[in-house]
Design a protein around this motif. Structure first.
Motif, PDB file in Angstrom:
ATOM      1  N   PHE A 288       0.741  -1.375   0.100  1.00  0.00           N
ATOM      2  CA  PHE A 288       0.112  -0.132   0.031  1.00  0.00           C
ATOM      3  C   PHE A 288       0.840   1.396   0.005  1.00  0.00           C
ATOM      4  O   PHE A 288       0.552   2.328  -0.781  1.00  0.00           O
ATOM      5  N   GLU A 289       1.896   1.101   0.831  1.00  0.00           N
ATOM      6  CA  GLU A 289       2.885   2.546   0.938  1.00  0.00           C
ATOM      7  C   GLU A 289       3.473   2.723  -0.650  1.00  0.00           C
ATOM      8  O   GLU A 289       3.771   3.690  -0.857  1.00  0.00           O
ATOM      9  N   LYS A 290       3.678   1.366  -1.181  1.00  0.00           N
ATOM     10  CA  LYS A 290       4.240   1.950  -2.659  1.00  0.00           C
ATOM     11  C   LYS A 290       3.364   1.937  -3.790  1.00  0.00           C
ATOM     12  O   LYS A 290       3.451   2.282  -4.832  1.00  0.00           O
ATOM     13  N   GLY A 291       2.182   1.856  -3.356  1.00  0.00           N
ATOM     14  CA  GLY A 291       0.954   2.254  -4.231  1.00  0.00           C
ATOM     15  C   GLY A 291       0.475   1.120  -5.169  1.00  0.00           C
ATOM     16  O   GLY A 291      -0.064   1.308  -6.284  1.00  0.00           O
ATOM     17  N   GLU A 292       0.884  -0.135  -4.577  1.00  0.00           N
ATOM     18  CA  GLU A 292       0.560  -1.461  -5.409  1.00  0.00           C
ATOM     19  C   GLU A 292      -0.638  -1.839  -4.950  1.00  0.00           C
ATOM     20  O   GLU A 292      -0.748  -3.085  -3.787  1.00  0.00           O
ATOM     21  N   LEU A 293      -1.953  -1.683  -5.312  1.00  0.00           N
ATOM     22  CA  LEU A 293      -3.455  -1.983  -4.699  1.00  0.00           C
ATOM     23  C   LEU A 293      -3.764  -3.044  -4.777  1.00  0.00           C
ATOM     24  O   LEU A 293      -4.125  -3.645  -3.751  1.00  0.00           O
ATOM     25  N   GLN A 294      -3.615  -3.815  -5.748  1.00  0.00           N
ATOM     26  CA  GLN A 294      -4.063  -5.086  -6.162  1.00  0.00           C
ATOM     27  C   GLN A 294      -3.271  -5.958  -5.481  1.00  0.00           C
ATOM     28  O   GLN A 294      -4.132  -6.978  -4.500  1.00  0.00           O
ATOM     29  N   PRO A 295      -1.962  -6.274  -5.282  1.00  0.00           N
ATOM     30  CA  PRO A 295      -1.160  -7.221  -4.603  1.00  0.00           C
ATOM     31  C   PRO A 295      -1.452  -6.769  -3.144  1.00  0.00           C
ATOM     32  O   PRO A 295      -1.669  -7.861  -2.274  1.00  0.00           O
ATOM     33  N   ALA A 296      -1.575  -5.697  -2.674  1.00  0.00           N
ATOM     34  CA  ALA A 296      -1.940  -5.324  -1.174  1.00  0.00           C
ATOM     35  C   ALA A 296      -3.212  -5.738  -0.516  1.00  0.00           C
ATOM     36  O   ALA A 296      -3.353  -6.431   0.204  1.00  0.00           O
ATOM     37  N   GLU A 297      -4.216  -5.684  -1.596  1.00  0.00           N
ATOM     38  CA  GLU A 297      -5.698  -6.051  -1.148  1.00  0.00           C
ATOM     39  C   GLU A 297      -5.665  -7.375  -1.076  1.00  0.00           C
ATOM     40  O   GLU A 297      -6.409  -7.956  -0.157  1.00  0.00           O
ATOM     41  N   ALA A 298      -5.029  -8.238  -1.749  1.00  0.00           N
ATOM     42  CA  ALA A 298      -4.992  -9.630  -1.787  1.00  0.00           C
ATOM     43  C   ALA A 298      -4.415 -10.384  -0.355  1.00  0.00           C
ATOM     44  O   ALA A 298      -4.883 -11.163  -0.010  1.00  0.00           O
ATOM     45  N   LYS A 299      -3.288  -9.579  -0.377  1.00  0.00           N
ATOM     46  CA  LYS A 299      -2.453 -10.054   0.984  1.00  0.00           C
ATOM     47  C   LYS A 299      -3.405  -9.498   2.221  1.00  0.00           C
ATOM     48  O   LYS A 299      -3.391 -10.445   3.101  1.00  0.00           O
ATOM     49  N   LEU A 300      -4.120  -8.695   1.963  1.00  0.00           N
ATOM     50  CA  LEU A 300      -4.885  -7.979   2.964  1.00  0.00           C
ATOM     51  C   LEU A 300      -6.015  -9.059   3.609  1.00  0.00           C
ATOM     52  O   LEU A 300      -6.390  -9.428   4.462  1.00  0.00           O
ATOM     53  N   ARG A 301      -6.589  -9.344   2.562  1.00  0.00           N
ATOM     54  CA  ARG A 301      -7.742 -10.497   2.509  1.00  0.00           C
ATOM     55  C   ARG A 301      -7.287 -11.908   2.977  1.00  0.00           C
ATOM     56  O   ARG A 301      -7.805 -12.580   3.610  1.00  0.00           O
ATOM     57  N   GLU A 302      -6.031 -12.341   2.662  1.00  0.00           N
ATOM     58  CA  GLU A 302      -5.491 -13.405   2.927  1.00  0.00           C
ATOM     59  C   GLU A 302      -5.055 -13.394   4.561  1.00  0.00           C
ATOM     60  O   GLU A 302      -5.284 -14.276   5.256  1.00  0.00           O
ATOM     61  N   ALA A 303      -4.576 -12.274   5.125  1.00  0.00           N
ATOM     62  CA  ALA A 303      -4.563 -12.004   6.441  1.00  0.00           C
ATOM     63  C   ALA A 303      -6.017 -12.243   7.209  1.00  0.00           C
ATOM     64  O   ALA A 303      -5.886 -12.791   8.334  1.00  0.00           O
ATOM     65  N   LEU A 304      -6.815 -11.459   6.623  1.00  0.00           N
ATOM     66  CA  LEU A 304      -7.930 -11.441   7.396  1.00  0.00           C
ATOM     67  C   LEU A 304      -8.398 -13.002   7.371  1.00  0.00           C
ATOM     68  O   LEU A 304      -9.091 -13.486   8.482  1.00  0.00           O
ATOM     69  N   ALA A 305      -8.385 -13.616   6.438  1.00  0.00           N
ATOM     70  CA  ALA A 305      -8.978 -15.127   6.378  1.00  0.00           C
ATOM     71  C   ALA A 305      -8.098 -15.930   7.447  1.00  0.00           C
ATOM     72  O   ALA A 305      -8.755 -16.695   8.226  1.00  0.00           O
ATOM     73  N   GLY A 306      -6.824 -15.620   7.672  1.00  0.00           N
ATOM     74  CA  GLY A 306      -6.129 -16.442   8.577  1.00  0.00           C
ATOM     75  C   GLY A 306      -6.351 -16.069  10.037  1.00  0.00           C
ATOM     76  O   GLY A 306      -6.554 -17.001  10.848  1.00  0.00           O
ATOM     77  N   TYR A 307      -6.561 -14.831  10.123  1.00  0.00           N
ATOM     78  CA  TYR A 307      -7.127 -14.132  11.627  1.00  0.00           C
ATOM     79  C   TYR A 307      -8.306 -14.918  11.699  1.00  0.00           C
ATOM     80  O   TYR A 307      -8.528 -15.217  13.004  1.00  0.00           O
TER      81      TYR A 307
END
Length: 130
Positions: A98-117
Motif C-alpha cells: 500500500f505504501e508503494k501504491g501497489e493496490l491489487q497485491p496489497a488488497e489480496a494479501k490483506l484479504r489472506e491475512a483476514l482469512a487467517g485471523y
C-alpha cells in the motif's frame, strides 16, 4: 524463639502468596485478553478491507493495518502461534505494498491475512467455550 519466628513468617508469607496470586483469576484475565486481541485484530483488518473497497486514503488504510499488527501481538495461543506469525507477515507485506501504491497485491494479501485471523479466532473460540 527464633525457630518459632521463622515458622510464623513462613506461614504468613505462604498464606499471602496464595491469597494474592490465584491462578483462577489469572486464567480468566488471560483468556479475556487473548479473546479481545483476536476480535480487535479481525475488526481492524476488516476496517482496512472496507477502506480499500470504499477507496479510502492510503494513510487510513496503513494506519488500520498498523493498528491490527499492534493488537495481534496480544493474541498468543500456542496452537495458532505459527499461523499468527504468517498472517502478521501478510499484513506487513500488504502495508508495504500500500505504501508503494501497489493496490491489487496489497488488497489480496490483506484479504489472506483476514482469512487467517478469522480461522485462528475460530480455533481459539472452539477450544475456549464460554
Amino acid at each position: 524463639m527464633q525457630v518459632l519466628k521463622k515458622i510464623v513468617i513462613s506461614v504468613v508469607m505462604a498464606a499471602s502468596m496464595a491469597f494474592v496470586s490465584s491462578t483462577a483469576y489469572a486464567e480468566a484475565t488471560g483468556e479475556a485478553k487473548v479473546r479481545a486481541a483476536a476480535e480487535g485484530a479481525v475488526a481492524k483488518i476488516e476496517e482496512a478491507v472496507t477502506l480499500v473497497e470504499q477507496g479510502g486514503s492510503k494513510e487510513d488504510i496503513v494506519r488500520a493495518i498498523n493498528d491490527a499488527r499492534q493488537i495481534q501481538k496480544e493474541f498468543r495461543y500456542e496452537i495458532t502461534e505459527r499461523d499468527r506469525q504468517r498472517a502478521n507477515d501478510k499484513l506487513r507485506v500488504a502495508r508495504d505494498a500500500f505504501e508503494k501504491g501497489e493496490l491489487q497485491p496489497a488488497e489480496a494479501k490483506l484479504r489472506e491475512a483476514l482469512a487467517g485471523y478469522q480461522a485462528m479466532k475460530a480455533i481459539y473460540d472452539a477450544n475456549h467455550k464460554k
